[in-house]
Motif scaffolding. Sequence first.
Motif, PDB file in Angstrom:
ATOM      1  N   SER A  97       6.864  56.590 -59.711  1.00  6.79           N
ATOM      2  CA  SER A  97       6.360  57.390 -58.591  1.00  6.79           C
ATOM      3  C   SER A  97       5.763  56.397 -57.605  1.00  6.79           C
ATOM      4  N   GLY A 147       7.255  55.322 -53.481  1.00  3.21           N
ATOM      5  CA  GLY A 147       8.221  54.559 -52.702  1.00  3.21           C
ATOM      6  C   GLY A 147       9.678  54.810 -53.020  1.00  3.21           C
ATOM      7  N   ASN A 199      -3.455  63.603 -64.438  1.00  2.32           N
ATOM      8  CA  ASN A 199      -3.692  62.737 -63.293  1.00  2.32           C
ATOM      9  C   ASN A 199      -5.174  62.354 -63.392  1.00  2.32           C
ATOM     10  N   LYS A 214      -0.470  59.959 -65.581  1.00  2.92           N
ATOM     11  CA  LYS A 214      -0.170  59.313 -64.300  1.00  2.92           C
ATOM     12  C   LYS A 214      -1.254  58.262 -64.094  1.00  2.92           C
ATOM     13  N   SER A 243       6.945  61.623 -50.859  1.00  4.37           N
ATOM     14  CA  SER A 243       6.930  61.274 -49.429  1.00  4.37           C
ATOM     15  C   SER A 243       8.293  61.458 -48.775  1.00  4.37           C
ATOM     16  N   SER A 264       4.098  57.414 -48.428  1.00  2.00           N
ATOM     17  CA  SER A 264       4.553  56.049 -48.725  1.00  2.00           C
ATOM     18  C   SER A 264       5.702  55.691 -47.794  1.00  2.00           C
ATOM     19  N   SER A 267      -1.497  69.493 -58.640  1.00  2.00           N
ATOM     20  CA  SER A 267      -2.549  69.411 -59.661  1.00  2.00           C
ATOM     21  C   SER A 267      -3.612  70.482 -59.487  1.00  2.00           C
ATOM     22  N   SER A 275       4.317  65.879 -57.931  1.00  2.00           N
ATOM     23  CA  SER A 275       3.204  66.795 -57.650  1.00  2.00           C
ATOM     24  C   SER A 275       2.709  66.636 -56.215  1.00  2.00           C
TER      25      SER A 275
HETATM   26  C1  LIG Z   1       0.404  65.504 -49.520  1.00  2.00           C
HETATM   27  C2  LIG Z   1       0.374  64.943 -50.924  1.00  2.00           C
HETATM   28  C3  LIG Z   1      -0.256  65.664 -51.947  1.00  2.00           C
HETATM   29  C4  LIG Z   1      -0.316  65.130 -53.243  1.00  2.00           C
HETATM   30  N1  LIG Z   1      -0.914  65.856 -54.243  1.00  2.00           N
HETATM   31  C5  LIG Z   1      -0.918  65.363 -55.514  1.00  2.00           C
HETATM   32  C6  LIG Z   1      -1.483  66.102 -56.587  1.00  2.00           C
HETATM   33  O1  LIG Z   1      -2.005  67.210 -56.439  1.00  2.00           O
HETATM   34  N2  LIG Z   1      -1.436  65.551 -57.823  1.00  2.00           N
HETATM   35  C7  LIG Z   1      -0.879  64.339 -58.084  1.00  2.00           C
HETATM   36  O2  LIG Z   1      -0.855  63.899 -59.234  1.00  2.00           O
HETATM   37  N3  LIG Z   1      -0.325  63.608 -57.070  1.00  2.00           N
HETATM   38  C8  LIG Z   1      -0.343  64.094 -55.825  1.00  2.00           C
HETATM   39  N4  LIG Z   1       0.221  63.362 -54.806  1.00  2.00           N
HETATM   40  C9  LIG Z   1       0.795  62.034 -55.127  1.00  2.00           C
HETATM   41  C10 LIG Z   1       2.297  62.147 -55.354  1.00  2.00           C
HETATM   42  O3  LIG Z   1       2.611  62.963 -56.467  1.00  2.00           O
HETATM   43  C11 LIG Z   1       2.928  60.763 -55.579  1.00  2.00           C
HETATM   44  O4  LIG Z   1       2.404  60.188 -56.767  1.00  2.00           O
HETATM   45  C12 LIG Z   1       2.678  59.803 -54.438  1.00  2.00           C
HETATM   46  O5  LIG Z   1       2.813  60.448 -53.174  1.00  2.00           O
HETATM   47  C13 LIG Z   1       3.648  58.613 -54.501  1.00  2.00           C
HETATM   48  O6  LIG Z   1       4.992  59.046 -54.478  1.00  2.00           O
HETATM   49  P1  LIG Z   1       5.873  59.000 -53.124  1.00  2.00           P
HETATM   50  O7  LIG Z   1       5.961  57.583 -52.704  1.00  2.00           O
HETATM   51  O8  LIG Z   1       7.195  59.586 -53.520  1.00  2.00           O
HETATM   52  O9  LIG Z   1       5.144  59.836 -52.129  1.00  2.00           O
HETATM   53  C14 LIG Z   1       0.274  63.870 -53.511  1.00  2.00           C
HETATM   54  C15 LIG Z   1       0.911  63.164 -52.465  1.00  2.00           C
HETATM   55  C16 LIG Z   1       0.959  63.685 -51.198  1.00  2.00           C
HETATM   56  C17 LIG Z   1       1.657  62.905 -50.121  1.00  2.00           C
END
Ligand SMILES: Cc1cc2nc3c(=O)[nH]c(=O)nc-3n(C[C@H](O)[C@H](O)[C@H](O)COP(=O)(O)O)c2cc1C
Length: 328
Positions: free
Chosen positions: A244, A246, A133, A170, A268, A218, A46, A21
């Motif tokens: 989720s 990293g 979430n 989450k 990320s 991340s 979300s 997300s």
């Molecule tokens: C720009 C951005 C927007 C995000 N928006 C949401 C969101 O709306 N809802 C949600 O549950 N997580 C959101 N996240 C969190 C990501 O879904 C994810 O849990 C988090 O970035 C860790 O994963 P990664 O290491 O692959 O980035 C967002 C992350 C980023 C970077």
Amino acid sequence: MGDLKTTYLGLALDNPFMMGSCGLTKTVDGVQRAADAGAGAIVLKSLFEEEIRLDFAGTTDAFAGYPHPEAAAYLDADIAAHYGPEKYLRLVEDASKAVSVPVIASVNCVSAATWTTFAEQLEAAGAAAIELNIYQLPLDASLSAAAVEEVYLETVRAVRTRVKIPVAVKVVPEITNLVRFSLALQDAGANGLVLFNRFFHPDIDIQTEEMSGGLVLSRPDDYRQAMRWIGVLHGRSSGSLCASTGVHNGETAARMLLVGADAVQIVSAVYSQGRTVFRQMKSELRSWMDQKGYEHISDFHGKLSRFRLGDPEAYTRAQYIKAFVGAE
Ligand SMILES: Cc1cc2nc3c(=O)[nH]c(=O)nc-3n(C[C@H](O)[C@H](O)[C@H](O)COP(=O)(O)O)c2cc1C
């Protein structure tokens, strides 16, 4: 060539690499691009609980007694311009029709208040599952850890009574006893957990001595906390586990699957490297599986979980010990 099929929340996925997300999943076009790039499933950006409550109550009721009417009008305009439940339902419907992979709706919520009836509409619009979430920053000293956790459980119970589709939660790492809590979430009706949400943390600019924006994305070595806890939880309950935070390459996906993740969510890495990471990660995972002689994910899924390893010290050790990390 290794078969990457997996099952998450009872949904059959072609591969375990889900688009998590974020802002890249808030339009049908964004969802379509993630699917074209090879994502095994997609979690929509979300929708915030406040937006749903505002829509149900109308601005007047939602902000009844609000001291600054102009601020209420501003919030209303801001939220309406952003999303709104109607737009979100259309997104769920159109995105689910546009792609063949599962599309999961996501609600960012802080309570089990009236918004949970909206879950039924998400299901009717075609969401394959709902990801909750749930988070509030507990700053109130009178709130016990149990009271904070109860909010999560009440929310899951309320949503569970409304829908038949799978519900994932989450979670954040700041839970006192995650093992017990994960079982309580399952009893409340959750079909799986996503570990972990990664929230924005503020930073400080020491020149201006002001609070400033922190790191949003991340880094590739941020995966270990999620990996450890997935490894601890695997085998303790029958629910699905999704990593989720990293996951930036196929090697880290292999680690997550080895400790018991059923799927991984990527955000990320897509922001920093583009959507081609899906193909790249799948190819890296397949190469590793070929090298190891694994034909299916089930051949190694959970092989290194705490449960399967019989409670090894590696999972329980929290202090730095020279023999293990080369420093003390
Ligand atoms: C720009 C951005 C927007 C995000 N928006 C949401 C969101 O709306 N809802 C949600 O549950 N997580 C959101 N996240 C969190 C990501 O879904 C994810 O849990 C988090 O970035 C860790 O994963 P990664 O290491 O692959 O980035 C967002 C992350 C980023 C970077």
